[in-house]
Design a protein around this motif. Structure first.
Motif: not given
Lengths: 944, 114
Positions: A751-756, A849-851
């Protein structure tokens, strides 16, 4: 079961106009009337069984833990009120059908009306205190919608807000009172409450509870000094006023007092408060009704006055007074609804409600004049009309009331005064509108309304007359209604002639003096002209506004928008708490004592302290500060290694690398130096605060370290191999024992990655074209050595990360560390070859990838459900392959793969995306050009 | 040894907090990172300080407490994610407000208000 339907039908009726509003109005009105009519029939169908002495109840559990049941009762009081609420509601519906103009959204109006009716029926029938309160609040909300129906008008909005504020505040008081009452009794069940009157009276909290409940009732029923919202609620469409202020909303407070009468009345406190409040309201309302010039305002103040009258009777509380109260509830509902509706008709036909501009209407609209005169006579208390009977009963009861001791004679005198005033304003209302010659001709020649619009008025006026002549007709209904209010049955008879006695004399005095008062009305008006009238609305609005200002000021004091101040306060609190906790400790050093020191430890600690202090001391020179920080990070990694935590050391090391790259990248876009802002005093304060907290943390840490700690880790150590199939306990905890935590953490990471990723979207940045000292950036973008090393390093690094990943279950390593190593290797590639080059070769976005990583971990967890095990149960087994030999596979490995992918995806999402942002801004070799764009973006910013 | 460890944790905490109290975003982020080192060290030490403990269960014992290690391991990774988030937020704030003050208001706002 029918009880539930009686309560629910009007509520369901809310949907009917909403669904039929697009049809013709006639259809919509008829459809809306159907459900409440059915509810009325169902209610009346129970009359015989009620007359036989039954009390019908229905209850299902709703929220038993709160004591809230969906419980309804139908007794005489509910019967009386249901008939009034639904009966008059139906008449109002008919009236509104003609009243609303063609363009108005009648569907919405009907829906609000139904909602209001449903909530009133709920109050009348609630058999649970909390349920009653719920419906009580619902009346407040729906009346807000109704009063503010003409929301384009400022007075409607203000009136609605005022009504909501006053009755809503009263509702909160009532909630407190009801909770207290439920606490005293031990139940919110109405039957239990009504039966425990003695317990309640004996309780020390009785007076507080009584005050709160009465506050609710008085605000709702517009008793002095909370009456002021009612006249302003007259901004509502007339059908609403006719409904709310005759039979329903304002009667809710009366209904509450009647409903709870057996439980909370019976003390001197009750009689005193209720009787006096009612009496003041009675006189006050009647006095102001005499001087208002707007038809609806006169009726509004007269409503206030009549509510006071009923309240007085409830306060006196003798059986006959209660009969009179119930009787007057009925009478007031009939004549007041009729009068409101004819006021609406007059307004509709002449376009004004100002008494000065009206007159002589009996010629244009003779039937309306006749009907209004009947209702007006009932309001004045003229013999042979219903109002006369209940008013004379009031006179009789005030004479008999054992209140106020030696001043007891005041009550009948004041009641007579109220009678005088009500005769005067009723006479004025009728005479000025229908009989007096008009001062000016009306703008449009008025004529009679459609007969169906007049029909409700006719029906109600007929009731005034019939009940007035033959009161014996309502004896049955009143008797039934009296029983739950009094708590027992009581025999009584209503008759219109009691012989010549004192109450009759009082009625006569009221009539004669009232007529005289109207005759000398001009003199009276001159008398009160000396007093400046107070507009309650202005006072109210000013009070609300000053409240808002005070709140804003206080908020600004607490919430100044300064992060530094919040942090200071937060840390101060932590300091106080920490010091308080430490102060209670008898000795700081525990029984375990210190382990011996060695030189490497001293060196490590020295480096840490040096790095920490260095970071803080050089913070204005940001790059140096960052380098100091990296020293700390590296030594922390070594510390983990020194104290037998290889997994942590590996993690810290790789995280350290990505953190530093990230901070360096970010620093590129931020000022290289921090201006000196804080004063020395401020700095000193911060050093003191931070230092004190450091002492607290150190002491705490020392105290824990020197004590024996009972850890739960024994379980993990014992079960790691047999239960999780892995020898690396840390990794088994992460992917197996506490797998759910890990799942949560990688979700946060993704989530932090997506928010960034989202934050970086269309980010405009300030681009420096040189470093802090003014040197231009090196034109050599991709140093050859780094480029070739990174290329060679990549496969090796990937191999290492695969190795770390695979052995993670049994040796130090695992998904987290392997993921970080992979990420570092890829980032190195980005740095060495640039984003474009790398992008071409790694042509896929990292978000999926993260998801996919999080999804893999989740699905692995879900997989155990297929085999009937709880979420995230792991399984493992040993397999053997030729050449490689025996090896072990665990589902935890699959979970760890999810962790790996999530870490790689999130880390690269953060860093590669940040890197991508820098690329289009990368300073070109031509310094002038980049300088130009830089200033352009700067000036654009200033405009912004 | 324990006292030295505790003093180190305390110093790192103090330095981190001092930086957190600064008025510009970059020192605050650096301070948060420093503070998270200190917190990780603190949490890690809750299992006691074990020298030469066995990393894996395979032998006769003398293990370091694995639970704080597992907690700190995830804390390190999450700490990185948070640092990155705050850092990017700071960059965004500078781009929107035109300065890197922690209160996130543009200069005119701040002067207009005070």
């Amino acid at each position: 079961m029918t009880l539930l339907w009686i309560a629910l039908l009007p509520l369901l009726g809310v949907l009917v106009p909403a669904l039929t509003a697009h049809r013709r109005r006639r259809f919509c009105s008829l459809a809306t009337a159907a459900l409440p009519a059915l509810a009325l029939v169902l209610t009346l169908a129970h009359w015989p069984s009620l007359a036989a002495g039954e009390v019908l109840r229905f209850a299902v559990d709703w929220m038993p833990a709160l004591g809230l049941d969906l419980a309804f009762r139908l007794d005489g009081l509910a019967l009386l009120f249901n008939s009034l609420i639904v009966g008059i509601g139906l008449l109002i519906l008919l009236y509104a059908h003609y009243y609303l103009s063609a363009t108005e959204p009648f569907g919405r109006f009907y829906a609000y009306l139904m909602l209001f009716m449903a909530s009133m029926v709920g109050i009348a029938m609630a058999d649970n205190l909390l349920l009653l309160w719920l419906f009580w609040e619902l009346t407040g909300l729906s009346s807000f919608l109704l009063i503010g129906f003409w929301s384009h008008r400022s007075d409607a909005r203000k009136g609605a807000r005022m009504a909501l504020t006053v009755t809503g505040a009263g509702g909160l008081a009532l909630l407190a009172g009801v909770l207290l009452l439920g606490d005293i009794v031990g139940s919110f069940d109405m039957n239990v409450v009504l039966a425990s009157g003695e317990t309640i009276l004996a309780d020390p909290r009785y007076s507080l509870m009584l005050g709160l409940v009465l506050l609710g009732a008085f605000t709702k029923s517009a008793q002095f000094p909370f009456h002021f919202w009612l006249p302003h609620a007259m901004a509502a469409p007339t059908p609403v006023s006719a409904y709310l202020h005759s039979a329903t909303m304002v009667k809710a407070g009366i209904l509450l007092m009647a409903r709870l009468h057996p439980a909370i009345a019976g003390s001197e406190l009750w009689s005193l408060i209720v009787t006096l409040t009612g009496m003041i309201t009675l006189i006050y309302g009647a006095w102001f009704a005499l001087f208002k010039t707007d038809l609806k305002a006169i009726l509004a103040f007269s409503t206030v006055s009549h509510l006071g009258l009923i309240t007085v009777l409830l306060g006196i509380g003798s059986p006959m007074a209660l009969v009179a109260a119930l009787f007057h509830i009925l009478n007031h509902a009939t004549f007041k609804a009729a009068l409101f509706m004819s006021a609406g008709i007059i307004d509709h036909e002449t376009g004004t409600r100002e008494i000065a501009r009206l007159g002589g209407l009996r010629r244009a609209m003779p039937v309306t004049a006749l009907l209004s005169t009947i209702a007006g006579a009932a309001m004045a208390g003229v013999p042979l009309f219903n109002g006369f009977l209940s008013k004379e009963m009031l006179f009789a009861e005030t004479l008999a009331a054992p209140l106020l001791g030696g001043l007891g004679w005041l009550l009948p005198v004041l009641a007579t005064l109220g009678g005088v005033l009500s005769v005067a304003y009723s006479l004025r209302l009728i005479h000025a509108v229908f009989f007096k010659e008009p001062r000016e001709a009306p703008a449009q020649p008025p004529h009679e309304p459609p007969w169906l619009m007049r029909a409700p008025v006719a029906l109600l006026a007929l009731l005034c007359l019939v009940v007035g002549v033959a009161p014996v007709l309502v004896e049955g209904l009143l008797g039934l209604a009296l029983e739950p209010v009094l708590g027992k049955a009581f025999e009584f008879h209503l008759s219109i002639w009691h012989g010549v006695n004192l109450p009759l004399m009082m009625s006569l005095v009221a009539l004669i003096v009232g007529v005289a008062a109207y005759w000398r009305h001009a003199n009276l008006r001159r008398l009160i002209k000396g007093f400046r009238p107070v507009d309650a609305r202005l006072v109210f609005e000013a009070a609300i506004q000053s409240l808002g200002r005070i709140a804003e000021r206080n908020l600004a004091r607490l919430d100044g928008g300064s992060l530094q101040r919040y942090m200071t306060l937060l840390l101060l609190t932590a300091l106080v708490m920490g010091v308080l906790g430490l102060a209670q400790m008898p000795v700081l050093t525990g029984s375990k004592g210190n382990q011996p020191l060695d030189g490497i430890l001293l060196l490590g600690a020295g480096l840490l302290i040096f790095g920490g202090i260095g970071t803080a001391a050089t913070h204005r020179y940001r790059l140096i500060s960052l380098l100091m920080l990296s020293v700390v990070g590296l030594v922390v990694a070594l510390t983990f290694a020194r104290f037998s935590a290889p997994d942590l050391a590996l993690t810290q090391l790789s995280v350290e690398v990505v953190t530093m790259i990230l901070l360096m990248l970010a620093l590129f876009f931020l000022p290289q130096k921090t201006p000196k802002e804080s004063s020395n005093r401020r700095n000193l304060r911060d050093v003191g605060l931070a230092g004190a907290l450091g002492v607290v943390v150190a002491s705490l840490n020392y105290a824990v370290l020197t004590r024996d700690n009972a850890s739960i880790s024994g379980f993990f150590l014992e079960n790691s191999v047999p239960g999780g199939g892995g020898h690396n306990v840390v990794n088994v905890i992460l992917v197996d024992f506490r797998g759910f935590d890990t799942l949560g953490e990688i979700t946060v990471l993704a989530l932090a990655g997506l928010a960034i990723f989202k934050l970086l979207n269309r980010l405009r940045l300030f681009m420096p074209h040189s470093d802090g000292e003014g040197r231009l950036w090196s034109p050599d973008r991709y140093p050859a050595i780094l480029t070739s090393i990174s290329m060679a390093l990549l496969p090796l690094a990937l191999l290492v990360s695969a190795f770390i990943f695979l052995r993670g279950h049994n040796q130090p390593g695992g998904g987290f560390i392997a993921g970080l190593v992979t990420a570092v290797a890829l980032i190195l590639l980005y740095m060495a070859r640039g984003v474009e080059w790398t992008q071409q070769r790694l042509d896929f976005p990292y978000q999926p990838v993260a998801i996919v990583g999080v999804a893999t971990a989740t699905l692995t967890g879900l997989g155990s459900w297929l085999f009937g095990y709880p979420f995230l149960t792991s399984a493992f087994g040993h397999f053997s392959l030729p050449l490689i030999g025996e090896f072990e596979l665990a589902t935890a490995m699959l979970f760890d793969l999810g962790v790996y992918l999530a870490v790689v995806g999130a880390t690269l999402m953060i860093l590669a995306n940040l890197g991508k942002v820098t690329t289009p801004h990368r300073p070109a070799k031509e310094a002038t050009e980049s300088h130009a764009t830089d200033t352009a973006s700067r000036s654009g910013k200033e405009k912004h | 040894m324990e006292s030295l460890y505790a003093i180190t944790t305390g110093v790192l905490t103090a330095c981190g907090l001092y930086l957190v109290l600064r008025g510009r975003t970059f020192p605050v982020v650096v301070g948060l990172t420093l503070l998270s080192y200190a917190v990780n060290l603190f949490l890690f030490s809750m299992g006691g300080l074990t020298t030469d403990g066995a990393a894996i269960v395979n032998g006769p014992g003398g293990y370091a407490d694995p639970l704080p290690q597992a907690l700190v391991l995830t804390a390190i990774v999450i700490g990185f994610a948070m640092t990155a988030f705050v850092m990017i937020l700071a960059m965004r704030a500078r781009s929107e407000a035109g300065n890197d003050h922690v209160d996130g208001r543009s200069r005119e706002d701040r002067e207009g208000r005070s």
